[in-house]
Design a protein around this motif. Structure first.
Motif, PDB file in Angstrom:
ATOM      1  N   LYS A 193      31.268 -23.691 -75.900  1.00  0.00           N
ATOM      2  CA  LYS A 193      32.668 -24.109 -76.059  1.00  0.00           C
ATOM      3  C   LYS A 193      32.870 -24.748 -77.416  1.00  0.00           C
ATOM      4  O   LYS A 193      31.942 -25.281 -78.027  1.00  0.00           O
ATOM      5  N   ILE A 194      34.117 -24.680 -77.884  1.00  0.00           N
ATOM      6  CA  ILE A 194      34.474 -25.218 -79.193  1.00  0.00           C
ATOM      7  C   ILE A 194      35.867 -25.827 -79.091  1.00  0.00           C
ATOM      8  O   ILE A 194      36.713 -25.362 -78.333  1.00  0.00           O
ATOM      9  N   THR A 234      39.654 -15.171 -82.743  1.00  0.00           N
ATOM     10  CA  THR A 234      38.429 -15.817 -82.282  1.00  0.00           C
ATOM     11  C   THR A 234      38.153 -15.472 -80.825  1.00  0.00           C
ATOM     12  O   THR A 234      39.020 -15.639 -79.963  1.00  0.00           O
ATOM     13  N   ILE A 250      30.326 -17.338 -81.202  1.00  0.00           N
ATOM     14  CA  ILE A 250      31.692 -16.837 -81.311  1.00  0.00           C
ATOM     15  C   ILE A 250      31.754 -15.670 -82.294  1.00  0.00           C
ATOM     16  O   ILE A 250      30.977 -15.608 -83.250  1.00  0.00           O
ATOM     17  N   GLN A 286      34.404 -14.289 -84.911  1.00  0.00           N
ATOM     18  CA  GLN A 286      35.673 -14.621 -85.566  1.00  0.00           C
ATOM     19  C   GLN A 286      36.007 -13.573 -86.619  1.00  0.00           C
ATOM     20  O   GLN A 286      35.249 -13.355 -87.553  1.00  0.00           O
ATOM     21  N   GLU A 327      38.215 -26.834 -86.570  1.00  0.00           N
ATOM     22  CA  GLU A 327      37.196 -26.362 -85.626  1.00  0.00           C
ATOM     23  C   GLU A 327      36.065 -27.378 -85.664  1.00  0.00           C
ATOM     24  O   GLU A 327      35.313 -27.444 -86.637  1.00  0.00           O
ATOM     25  N   VAL A 379      35.212 -16.272 -77.926  1.00  0.00           N
ATOM     26  CA  VAL A 379      34.041 -17.085 -77.599  1.00  0.00           C
ATOM     27  C   VAL A 379      33.146 -16.309 -76.632  1.00  0.00           C
ATOM     28  O   VAL A 379      33.570 -15.947 -75.531  1.00  0.00           O
ATOM     29  N   LEU A 437      26.379 -22.260 -78.885  1.00  0.00           N
ATOM     30  CA  LEU A 437      27.679 -21.628 -79.072  1.00  0.00           C
ATOM     31  C   LEU A 437      27.500 -20.286 -79.758  1.00  0.00           C
ATOM     32  O   LEU A 437      26.667 -20.143 -80.658  1.00  0.00           O
ATOM     33  N   GLN A 455      36.404 -21.921 -74.255  1.00  0.00           N
ATOM     34  CA  GLN A 455      35.121 -21.698 -73.607  1.00  0.00           C
ATOM     35  C   GLN A 455      34.815 -20.207 -73.551  1.00  0.00           C
ATOM     36  O   GLN A 455      35.632 -19.386 -73.952  1.00  0.00           O
ATOM     37  N   ALA A 456      33.607 -19.889 -73.054  1.00  0.00           N
ATOM     38  CA  ALA A 456      33.167 -18.495 -73.017  1.00  0.00           C
ATOM     39  C   ALA A 456      34.205 -17.612 -72.341  1.00  0.00           C
ATOM     40  O   ALA A 456      34.691 -17.913 -71.246  1.00  0.00           O
TER      41      ALA A 456
END
Length: 290
Positions: free
Chosen positions: A75-76, A69, A111, A113, A101, A71, A109, A84-85
Protein backbone atom coordinates in the motif's frame (compact mmCIF):
# COMPACT_ATOMS: atom_id res chain seq x y z
CA UNK A 1 -11.48 -10.36 -42.31
CA UNK A 2 -10.20 -9.33 -38.89
CA UNK A 3 -6.57 -8.28 -38.42
CA UNK A 4 -4.53 -10.78 -36.40
CA UNK A 5 -2.12 -9.11 -33.97
CA UNK A 6 1.29 -10.56 -33.15
CA UNK A 7 4.42 -9.72 -31.20
CA UNK A 8 7.07 -7.66 -32.95
CA UNK A 9 9.38 -6.73 -30.04
CA UNK A 10 10.24 -8.49 -26.77
CA UNK A 11 12.37 -6.94 -24.03
CA UNK A 12 13.35 -7.93 -20.50
CA UNK A 13 13.65 -4.75 -18.39
CA UNK A 14 16.61 -4.67 -16.02
CA UNK A 15 16.13 -3.36 -12.49
CA UNK A 16 18.21 -0.45 -11.25
CA UNK A 17 18.53 1.37 -7.90
CA UNK A 18 15.47 3.57 -7.34
CA UNK A 19 15.21 7.12 -6.03
CA UNK A 20 13.58 6.01 -2.76
CA UNK A 21 16.88 4.63 -1.49
CA UNK A 22 17.76 1.21 -0.04
CA UNK A 23 15.33 -1.53 -0.97
CA UNK A 24 13.94 0.30 -4.01
CA UNK A 25 14.38 -1.33 -7.42
CA UNK A 26 13.04 0.51 -10.45
CA UNK A 27 12.47 -1.52 -13.60
CA UNK A 28 11.95 0.65 -16.74
CA UNK A 29 9.32 -1.29 -18.68
CA UNK A 30 8.66 1.45 -21.25
CA UNK A 31 11.19 4.11 -22.19
CA UNK A 32 12.98 5.33 -25.29
CA UNK A 33 11.63 6.94 -28.44
CA UNK A 34 8.16 8.38 -27.88
CA UNK A 35 7.48 8.26 -31.62
CA UNK A 36 7.43 4.46 -31.25
CA UNK A 37 5.73 4.18 -27.84
CA UNK A 38 3.09 6.97 -28.28
CA UNK A 39 0.88 7.53 -26.25
CA UNK A 40 3.04 5.85 -23.59
CA UNK A 41 5.86 8.07 -22.36
CA UNK A 42 7.28 5.67 -19.80
CA UNK A 43 6.25 2.86 -17.46
CA UNK A 44 8.15 1.97 -14.31
CA UNK A 45 7.78 -1.24 -12.34
CA UNK A 46 8.73 -0.07 -8.84
CA UNK A 47 9.55 -2.68 -6.20
CA UNK A 48 10.20 -1.50 -2.65
CA UNK A 49 11.25 -3.62 0.32
CA UNK A 50 11.41 -0.89 2.95
CA UNK A 51 12.90 -1.52 6.38
CA UNK A 52 12.14 0.81 9.27
CA UNK A 53 9.75 3.74 9.68
CA UNK A 54 11.79 6.56 8.14
CA UNK A 55 9.49 8.26 5.58
CA UNK A 56 10.51 8.14 1.91
CA UNK A 57 9.05 9.96 -1.07
CA UNK A 58 7.29 13.27 -0.74
CA UNK A 59 5.71 16.11 -2.74
CA UNK A 60 6.74 16.77 -6.34
CA UNK A 61 5.25 18.57 -9.36
CA UNK A 62 3.90 17.25 -12.67
CA UNK A 63 2.38 18.92 -15.72
CA UNK A 64 1.38 18.17 -19.31
CA UNK A 65 0.48 14.46 -18.99
CA UNK A 66 -1.28 11.86 -16.83
CA UNK A 67 0.13 9.43 -14.27
CA UNK A 68 -1.59 6.05 -14.27
CA UNK A 69 -0.83 4.06 -11.11
CA UNK A 70 -1.69 0.40 -10.53
CA UNK A 71 -0.76 -1.17 -7.19
CA UNK A 72 0.29 -4.82 -7.50
CA UNK A 73 1.39 -5.38 -3.89
CA UNK A 74 1.41 -3.46 -0.60
CA UNK A 75 0.00 0.00 0.00
CA UNK A 76 1.00 3.60 -0.63
CA UNK A 77 -0.37 6.94 0.52
CA UNK A 78 -1.07 8.88 3.68
CA UNK A 79 -3.88 9.48 6.17
CA UNK A 80 -5.86 11.39 3.54
CA UNK A 81 -5.76 8.67 0.90
CA UNK A 82 -4.25 5.18 0.69
CA UNK A 83 -3.99 2.83 -2.27
CA UNK A 84 -3.73 -0.92 -1.75
CA UNK A 85 -3.12 -3.95 -3.95
CA UNK A 86 -5.54 -3.94 -6.88
CA UNK A 87 -6.33 -0.21 -6.64
CA UNK A 88 -5.92 2.12 -9.61
CA UNK A 89 -5.48 5.86 -9.96
CA UNK A 90 -5.39 8.17 -12.96
CA UNK A 91 -4.07 11.65 -12.15
CA UNK A 92 -4.34 14.27 -14.86
CA UNK A 93 -1.51 16.72 -14.17
CA UNK A 94 -2.59 18.93 -17.07
CA UNK A 95 -1.78 22.60 -16.39
CA UNK A 96 0.31 21.67 -13.36
CA UNK A 97 -0.11 20.03 -9.98
CA UNK A 98 1.85 18.98 -6.90
CA UNK A 99 1.52 15.32 -5.98
CA UNK A 100 2.63 13.50 -2.83
CA UNK A 101 3.62 9.83 -2.71
CA UNK A 102 4.82 8.97 0.78
CA UNK A 103 5.68 5.62 2.36
CA UNK A 104 6.23 5.83 6.10
CA UNK A 105 6.09 2.37 7.61
CA UNK A 106 8.02 -0.82 6.91
CA UNK A 107 6.45 -2.33 3.82
CA UNK A 108 6.77 -4.40 0.68
CA UNK A 109 5.34 -2.53 -2.27
CA UNK A 110 5.09 -3.05 -6.01
CA UNK A 111 3.44 -0.56 -8.32
CA UNK A 112 3.25 0.01 -12.04
CA UNK A 113 3.26 3.73 -12.84
CA UNK A 114 2.67 4.88 -16.39
CA UNK A 115 3.20 8.35 -17.82
CA UNK A 116 0.50 8.80 -20.46
CA UNK A 117 0.58 11.55 -23.08
CA UNK A 118 -2.33 13.95 -23.38
CA UNK A 119 -3.52 15.05 -26.84
CA UNK A 120 -2.23 18.52 -27.70
CA UNK A 121 -5.70 20.05 -27.23
CA UNK A 122 -5.90 18.64 -23.69
CA UNK A 123 -2.30 19.11 -22.51
CA UNK A 124 -3.14 22.04 -20.22
CA UNK A 125 -6.54 20.94 -18.88
CA UNK A 126 -7.52 21.44 -15.24
CA UNK A 127 -5.87 18.86 -12.98
CA UNK A 128 -8.04 16.03 -11.73
CA UNK A 129 -7.62 12.68 -10.00
CA UNK A 130 -9.72 9.54 -10.45
CA UNK A 131 -9.49 6.66 -7.97
CA UNK A 132 -10.83 3.23 -8.81
CA UNK A 133 -10.58 0.82 -5.84
CA UNK A 134 -10.33 -2.91 -6.43
CA UNK A 135 -13.87 -3.61 -5.20
CA UNK A 136 -15.33 -1.39 -7.92
CA UNK A 137 -13.23 -2.64 -10.83
CA UNK A 138 -15.35 -4.20 -13.62
CA UNK A 139 -14.52 -7.89 -14.02
CA UNK A 140 -15.12 -10.80 -16.33
CA UNK A 141 -14.41 -14.41 -15.37
CA UNK A 142 -15.30 -16.98 -17.98
CA UNK A 143 -13.82 -20.26 -19.21
CA UNK A 144 -10.53 -19.92 -17.35
CA UNK A 145 -9.91 -16.27 -18.28
CA UNK A 146 -10.26 -13.59 -15.59
CA UNK A 147 -10.11 -9.91 -16.57
CA UNK A 148 -10.06 -6.88 -14.30
CA UNK A 149 -10.63 -3.83 -16.48
CA UNK A 150 -9.21 -0.56 -15.18
CA UNK A 151 -9.60 1.67 -18.23
CA UNK A 152 -11.43 1.51 -21.55
CA UNK A 153 -13.63 -1.29 -22.90
CA UNK A 154 -12.67 -4.93 -23.43
CA UNK A 155 -14.33 -8.36 -23.44
CA UNK A 156 -17.81 -6.89 -23.10
CA UNK A 157 -17.08 -4.78 -20.02
CA UNK A 158 -16.24 -1.08 -19.61
CA UNK A 159 -14.37 0.89 -16.96
CA UNK A 160 -15.87 4.05 -15.41
CA UNK A 161 -12.51 5.86 -15.74
CA UNK A 162 -12.80 8.98 -17.94
CA UNK A 163 -10.14 9.28 -20.63
CA UNK A 164 -8.65 12.16 -22.58
CA UNK A 165 -6.40 9.69 -24.39
CA UNK A 166 -8.14 6.47 -25.41
CA UNK A 167 -6.64 3.83 -23.12
CA UNK A 168 -7.25 0.20 -22.22
CA UNK A 169 -5.63 -1.20 -19.07
CA UNK A 170 -6.49 -4.78 -18.12
CA UNK A 171 -5.14 -7.20 -15.51
CA UNK A 172 -5.58 -10.61 -17.12
CA UNK A 173 -5.17 -14.11 -15.66
CA UNK A 174 -5.36 -17.16 -17.94
CA UNK A 175 -5.47 -20.70 -16.58
CA UNK A 176 -2.95 -23.30 -17.73
CA UNK A 177 -3.72 -24.61 -21.22
CA UNK A 178 -6.55 -22.13 -21.81
CA UNK A 179 -6.64 -19.85 -24.85
CA UNK A 180 -8.69 -16.75 -25.58
CA UNK A 181 -9.06 -14.07 -28.25
CA UNK A 182 -9.30 -10.41 -27.26
CA UNK A 183 -10.67 -7.76 -29.61
CA UNK A 184 -8.75 -4.48 -29.78
CA UNK A 185 -8.74 -1.50 -32.15
CA UNK A 186 -6.01 -2.19 -34.71
CA UNK A 187 -4.69 1.38 -34.40
CA UNK A 188 -4.06 1.15 -30.63
CA UNK A 189 -0.39 0.85 -29.70
CA UNK A 190 -0.39 -2.23 -27.46
CA UNK A 191 2.00 -4.02 -25.14
CA UNK A 192 1.80 -6.87 -22.63
CA UNK A 193 3.78 -7.09 -19.39
CA UNK A 194 3.93 -10.52 -17.76
CA UNK A 195 3.68 -10.51 -13.96
CA UNK A 196 3.75 -14.29 -13.38
CA UNK A 197 4.04 -17.31 -15.65
CA UNK A 198 4.35 -17.56 -19.43
CA UNK A 199 1.91 -16.73 -22.22
CA UNK A 200 1.78 -17.64 -25.89
CA UNK A 201 0.89 -14.65 -28.06
CA UNK A 202 -0.63 -14.48 -31.52
CA UNK A 203 -1.54 -17.13 -34.05
CA UNK A 204 2.08 -18.32 -34.05
CA UNK A 205 2.09 -18.75 -30.24
CA UNK A 206 5.24 -16.71 -29.63
CA UNK A 207 6.21 -17.11 -25.95
CA UNK A 208 6.36 -14.15 -23.57
CA UNK A 209 7.75 -14.87 -20.13
CA UNK A 210 7.63 -13.46 -16.62
CA UNK A 211 9.02 -9.89 -16.36
CA UNK A 212 9.11 -9.51 -20.14
CA UNK A 213 7.34 -6.80 -22.15
CA UNK A 214 6.03 -7.59 -25.61
CA UNK A 215 4.89 -4.98 -28.14
CA UNK A 216 2.32 -5.86 -30.78
CA UNK A 217 2.30 -4.81 -34.42
CA UNK A 218 0.40 -1.58 -35.05
CA UNK A 219 -1.94 -0.68 -37.92
CA UNK A 220 -3.38 2.55 -39.30
CA UNK A 221 -6.88 1.11 -39.60
CA UNK A 222 -9.38 1.83 -36.82
CA UNK A 223 -11.06 -1.52 -37.41
CA UNK A 224 -11.13 -4.32 -34.86
CA UNK A 225 -8.19 -6.68 -34.49
CA UNK A 226 -7.82 -10.06 -32.80
CA UNK A 227 -5.22 -10.89 -30.18
CA UNK A 228 -4.88 -14.58 -29.33
CA UNK A 229 -3.44 -15.43 -25.90
CA UNK A 230 -2.83 -18.90 -24.48
CA UNK A 231 -1.69 -19.98 -21.04
CA UNK A 232 1.28 -22.33 -20.72
CA UNK A 233 1.72 -25.26 -18.37
CA UNK A 234 0.91 -22.94 -15.47
CA UNK A 235 -1.50 -20.05 -15.17
CA UNK A 236 -0.27 -16.65 -16.35
CA UNK A 237 -0.95 -13.13 -15.11
CA UNK A 238 -0.24 -10.19 -17.37
CA UNK A 239 -1.19 -6.55 -17.70
CA UNK A 240 -2.32 -5.29 -21.10
CA UNK A 241 -1.91 -1.63 -22.05
CA UNK A 242 -3.39 -0.36 -25.31
CA UNK A 243 -3.68 3.30 -26.28
CA UNK A 244 -4.48 5.39 -29.32
CA UNK A 245 -1.38 7.37 -30.36
CA UNK A 246 -1.72 11.14 -30.03
CA UNK A 247 0.65 11.71 -32.98
CA UNK A 248 1.70 14.94 -31.25
CA UNK A 249 5.42 15.55 -30.57
CA UNK A 250 6.39 16.20 -26.96
CA UNK A 251 9.30 17.65 -24.98
CA UNK A 252 10.15 15.75 -21.80
CA UNK A 253 12.23 17.32 -19.03
CA UNK A 254 12.26 16.28 -15.38
CA UNK A 255 8.70 16.00 -14.02
CA UNK A 256 7.15 17.91 -16.93
CA UNK A 257 5.90 17.12 -20.44
CA UNK A 258 5.32 20.02 -22.82
CA UNK A 259 5.24 21.18 -26.42
CA UNK A 260 8.43 23.27 -26.21
CA UNK A 261 11.42 24.13 -24.03
CA UNK A 262 9.77 27.50 -23.41
CA UNK A 263 6.85 25.67 -21.83
CA UNK A 264 9.27 23.69 -19.65
CA UNK A 265 10.88 26.92 -18.40
CA UNK A 266 7.44 28.40 -17.69
CA UNK A 267 6.39 25.34 -15.69
CA UNK A 268 9.52 25.42 -13.54
CA UNK A 269 8.93 29.12 -12.87
CA UNK A 270 5.30 28.51 -11.89
CA UNK A 271 6.36 25.72 -9.53
CA UNK A 272 9.11 27.78 -7.87
CA UNK A 273 6.72 30.72 -7.44
CA UNK A 274 4.15 28.53 -5.69
CA UNK A 275 1.56 28.80 -8.44
CA UNK A 276 0.86 25.06 -8.61
CA UNK A 277 -1.71 23.70 -6.17
CA UNK A 278 -1.60 20.33 -4.44
CA UNK A 279 -3.82 17.67 -6.00
CA UNK A 280 -5.63 17.29 -2.64
CA UNK A 281 -6.87 20.88 -2.87
CA UNK A 282 -8.49 20.75 -6.31
CA UNK A 283 -12.31 21.16 -6.38
CA UNK A 284 -14.43 18.17 -5.41
CA UNK A 285 -15.64 17.97 -9.02
CA UNK A 286 -12.06 17.18 -10.04
CA UNK A 287 -11.53 14.50 -7.36
CA UNK A 288 -13.47 11.47 -8.48
CA UNK A 289 -13.88 8.30 -6.39
CA UNK A 290 -15.36 5.62 -8.59
Amino acid sequence: MSIKRSLVTINTPVGQPGFLGPGHTARPVVNGSFSKTDPFIMLMDDLLDKKGNEPVGGPHPHAGFETVTFVLEGKIGDAAHTMQAGDFQMMTAGSGIIHTETIEEETKLRILQLWLALPKKDMWVKPRVQDLPLEHVPTSNENGVAIKLYSGSLAGISSPIQNYTSLIVADITIDAGVSTVLHLPANYNTFLYVINGDVKVGEDGQPLRQNQIGWLDLYDESSESDLKLAGGKDSVRLVLYAGKPTKDPIVSYGPFIAESLEDISRLYQEYRQGQMQHISTVPESQRILL
